[in-house]
Design a protein around this motif. Structure first.
Motif, PDB file in Angstrom:
ATOM      1  N   LEU A 227       7.474   4.376  -5.489  1.00  0.00           N
ATOM      2  CA  LEU A 227       6.848   4.864  -4.250  1.00  0.00           C
ATOM      3  C   LEU A 227       6.650   3.681  -3.303  1.00  0.00           C
ATOM      4  N   ASP A 228       7.414   3.651  -2.220  1.00  0.00           N
ATOM      5  CA  ASP A 228       7.276   2.587  -1.218  1.00  0.00           C
ATOM      6  C   ASP A 228       6.104   2.915  -0.286  1.00  0.00           C
ATOM      7  N   ASP A 229       5.574   1.875   0.352  1.00  0.00           N
ATOM      8  CA  ASP A 229       4.460   2.052   1.299  1.00  0.00           C
ATOM      9  C   ASP A 229       3.298   2.774   0.606  1.00  0.00           C
ATOM     10  N   ALA A 230       3.073   2.444  -0.659  1.00  0.00           N
ATOM     11  CA  ALA A 230       2.013   3.116  -1.426  1.00  0.00           C
ATOM     12  C   ALA A 230       0.660   2.876  -0.758  1.00  0.00           C
TER      13      ALA A 230
ATOM     14  N   SER B 285       4.503  -5.370  -5.256  1.00  0.00           N
ATOM     15  CA  SER B 285       4.310  -5.872  -3.890  1.00  0.00           C
ATOM     16  C   SER B 285       5.375  -5.348  -2.938  1.00  0.00           C
ATOM     17  N   HIS B 286       4.913  -4.942  -1.766  1.00  0.00           N
ATOM     18  CA  HIS B 286       5.826  -4.544  -0.688  1.00  0.00           C
ATOM     19  C   HIS B 286       5.608  -5.493   0.490  1.00  0.00           C
ATOM     20  N   GLY B 287       5.279  -6.754   0.123  1.00  0.00           N
ATOM     21  CA  GLY B 287       5.010  -7.785   1.120  1.00  0.00           C
ATOM     22  C   GLY B 287       3.577  -7.726   1.596  1.00  0.00           C
TER      23      GLY B 287
ATOM     24  N   THR C 141       2.816  -7.860   5.108  1.00  0.00           N
ATOM     25  CA  THR C 141       2.698  -7.202   6.425  1.00  0.00           C
ATOM     26  C   THR C 141       3.823  -6.199   6.683  1.00  0.00           C
ATOM     27  N   HIS C 142       4.713  -6.012   5.677  1.00  0.00           N
ATOM     28  CA  HIS C 142       5.819  -5.066   5.813  1.00  0.00           C
ATOM     29  C   HIS C 142       6.859  -5.505   6.854  1.00  0.00           C
ATOM     30  N   ARG C 143       6.899  -6.786   7.174  1.00  0.00           N
ATOM     31  CA  ARG C 143       7.932  -7.255   8.099  1.00  0.00           C
ATOM     32  C   ARG C 143       9.244  -7.451   7.344  1.00  0.00           C
TER      33      ARG C 143
ATOM     34  N   LYS D 246      15.077   2.943   6.197  1.00  0.00           N
ATOM     35  CA  LYS D 246      14.666   1.737   6.927  1.00  0.00           C
ATOM     36  C   LYS D 246      13.163   1.597   6.917  1.00  0.00           C
ATOM     37  N   ARG D 247      12.602   1.592   5.764  1.00  0.00           N
ATOM     38  CA  ARG D 247      11.164   1.446   5.736  1.00  0.00           C
ATOM     39  C   ARG D 247      10.690   0.717   4.523  1.00  0.00           C
TER      40      ARG D 247
HETATM   41 ZN   LIG Z   1       8.255   0.190   3.296  1.00  0.00          ZN
END
Ligand SMILES: [Zn+2]
Length: 243
Positions: free
Chosen positions: A72-75, A124-126, A128-130, A242-243
């Motif tokens: 799950l991205d952007d959890a 981790s998804h970073g 700041t999501h940049r 793209k996210r």
């Molecule tokens: Zn994302």
């Protein structure tokens, strides 16, 4: 030799609020149906630690006969309850990739034990999501190490799994991920098999609101994997979500 282990890429589970990109939302009903379909086919959900151990051929590494992984991205814990309920009902492990610079999205200290019982792992998804490929070397390092540190402080265990924001990565980002201590990293490249040398650029299956049984069945096939491998080699492959 490659390891057959389809990695499902989800974003939000639930109905999209007005104005949000609907392609990134899978309804709770569809989520449950998709996972039930995999269960009926004999697939069993594994954690990224199990995947990592099998890929690196660690002693004692064990996978079920037909492993797959739910990502799950952007959890965001503020929106995750419906997904967690389905995972709990089906007894399936999963991994959520959190944007560590958004403290409100992270699991609260009181949730950590429950997540552990569910075998829900934080990655981790970073910070700041940049997109990492657009950052200076120093900013790249900071995204990788600071997000890892903040998540580890929150979760109380080593955070060794990364998902590149926007799928943005190249050789520099892969090397930096390894240097920062990540064992696996997810891309948005398409495929359902993985080589040991590609632990930091794993392929996935992008699951959409309209991904039905037929399409999901195709994603699990060798033909689909090879098709995208060839397209990628020829430079014909479109990028994933793209996210
Ligand atoms: Zn994302």
């Amino acid at each position: 030799m490659s390891l057959y282990l389809p990695i499902l890429m989800y974003h939000q589970i639930g109905e999209p609020p007005p104005g949000e990109k609907t392609i990134l939302f899978v309804s709770v009903k569809t989520f449950r149906e998709q996972l039930t379909f995999l269960t009926e086919r004999g697939f069993e959900a594994v954690t990224p630690d199990q995947l990592d151990a099998a890929l690196q051929l660690r002693p004692g590494a064990q996978l079920p006969p037909k492993p797959f992984m739910i990502t799950l991205d952007d959890a965001d814990m503020r929106k995750l309850s419906p997904a967690l309920e389905v995972l709990s009902d089906l007894g399936m492990a999963a991994v959520g990739y959190f944007i560590a610079g958004d403290p409100g999205s992270l699991p609260a200290p009181g949730n950590i034990d429950d997540l552990r019982k569910l075998r829900f792992v934080a990655g981790s998804h970073g910070l700041t999501h940049r997109p990492l490929t657009e950052l200076s070397a120093e900013a790249l390092r900071n995204e990788l190490t600071e997000s890892k540190l903040r998540l580890e402080t929150r979760m109380g265990y080593p955070v060794v799994h990364l998902c590149y924001p926007h799928g943005s990565h190249g050789p520099r980002e892969v090397q930096a991920a390894g240097e920062a201590g990540y064992q696996t990293a997810l891309s948005t490249r398409r495929g359902n098999r993985h080589r040991r040398s590609q632990a930091l650029r794993l392929k996935r299956l992008a699951i959409r609101p309209h991904t039905d049984r037929r399409r999901l069945g195709r994603y699990l096939s060798l033909a689909w994997h090879l098709e995208h491998g060839i397209k990628e080699t020829l430079g014909l492959e479109k990028r994933g979500a793209k996210r």
